[in-house]
Design a protein around this motif. Structure first.
Motif, PDB file in Angstrom:
ATOM      1  N   ARG A  37       0.541  -1.397  -0.209  1.00 18.00           N
ATOM      2  CA  ARG A  37       0.092   0.015   0.005  1.00 18.00           C
ATOM      3  C   ARG A  37       0.807   1.420   0.065  1.00 18.00           C
ATOM      4  NH1 ARG A  37      -2.945  -1.328   5.366  1.00 18.00           N
ATOM      5  NH2 ARG A  37      -1.433  -2.347   5.542  1.00 18.00           N
ATOM      6  N   ALA A  76      -1.596  -0.715  -4.312  1.00 15.20           N
ATOM      7  CA  ALA A  76      -2.532  -0.308  -3.761  1.00 15.20           C
ATOM      8  C   ALA A  76      -2.398   0.996  -3.743  1.00 15.20           C
ATOM      9  CB  ALA A  76      -2.891  -1.063  -3.561  1.00 15.20           C
ATOM     10  N   TRP A  94      -0.797   2.688   5.755  1.00 15.43           N
ATOM     11  CA  TRP A  94      -0.392   2.044   4.176  1.00 15.43           C
ATOM     12  C   TRP A  94       0.827   1.711   4.612  1.00 15.43           C
ATOM     13  CZ3 TRP A  94      -2.363   6.588   5.622  1.00 15.43           C
ATOM     14  CH2 TRP A  94      -1.475   8.212   6.003  1.00 15.43           C
TER      15      TRP A  94
END
Length: 275
Positions: A37, A76, A94
């Protein structure tokens, strides 16, 4: 007494074992989930932005995708505010920032910087109608910059860059007023309204400025770069194994020419090393 000593030894052993188990916690999570992430911006052409297909694109995006590929996971993207990213303590929202972040002394208190992947010039910019020709003419003027960015810190005379390979710089501007903005595009939009309407100048990264000019923003660069930014990937503090693995990947990307290729694709020049 022997029982007490054994108990203390046992607790110490357990503590060491626990520390070892947690040493790669972030890396383990990424590998188990199969997703990296990445925090970055969504409106900073050509670093990172949403393209015509509403998909993330740009230099930082391609660097992030390559890091994820070499880790063997998917990628992502998330786009929190810049000041939230630089504040650290991400709490697993993240895993990594690939967002042109300059390692500074203050940021290093809450973040780790595994590797520098790019060096870009920071420049002063005025409206195309401005009569300003030299950096010194920007003294006492209203100058814009992204909040919590190196550009704002430079204007505040509070910028410390201690990354390996960083070039020395001087504070050439004494602004009369510093105006902070949430994104680069917001700064540009105020300056494009006209010379002195809301701003007299701004400070930002050369690639972003050139992209804005190419997209018909009436802007003009003044003088030479005011400083050069070593830009690093960043992670939350605490996982040395994750840090070292990312450092290895970026070193490999530099050695095999991948960073050069991505830089030349988006910038037309190799920013992967200090000039």
């Amino acid at each position: 007494m022997k029982i007490k000593n054994c108990l203390l030894l046992g607790l110490a052993t357990m503590s060491l074992a626990t520390s070892a188990a947690l040493a790669g916690e972030d890396l383990d999570r990424v590998m188990e989930e199969g997703v990296l992430r990445v925090a970055t911006e969504a409106d900073w052409v050509p670093q990172s932005f949403l393209d015509d297909n509403n998909e993330m694109a740009g230099f930082n995006v391609d660097v992030a995708r390559e890091i994820a590929r070499r880790l063997g996971v998917e990628v992502a993207f998330v786009t929190p505010a810049w000041e939230v990213i630089t504040a650290g303590n991400w709490n697993n929202r993240w895993d990594i920032s690939v967002g042109s972040m300059t390692p500074t002394e203050q940021r290093a208190k809450v973040l780790n910087f595994p590797a520098v992947y790019c060096f870009t010039p920071a420049v002063a910019v005025v409206h195309a109608d401005s009569t300003v020709q030299e950096i010194a003419e920007l003294n006492d003027q209203r100058i814009g910059a992204v909040a919590a960015s190196t550009f704002e810190l430079y204007l505040q005379h509070d910028l410390t860059i201690d990354a390996k390979g960083a070039l020395p710089f001087d504070y050439q501007i004494n602004p009369g007023e510093i105006r902070s903005y949430p994104t680069s595009s917001a700064v540009y939009d105020d300056l494009r309204l006209g010379d002195g309407v809301r701003l007299d100048a701004l400070i930002d990264a050369m690639p972003a400025i050139l992209a804005a000019i190419e997209n018909s923003y009436p802007l003009r660069i003044v003088g030479d770069p005011v400083f050069y930014e070593p830009l690093a990937i960043a992670i939350d503090r605490g996982d040395q194994e994750f840090n070292d693995e990312l450092a290895r990947i970026v070193a490999d990307m530099r050695a095999d020419g991948t960073l050069t290729t991505i830089s030349e694709q988006w910038y037309g020049i190799d920013y992967s090393a200090a000039k």
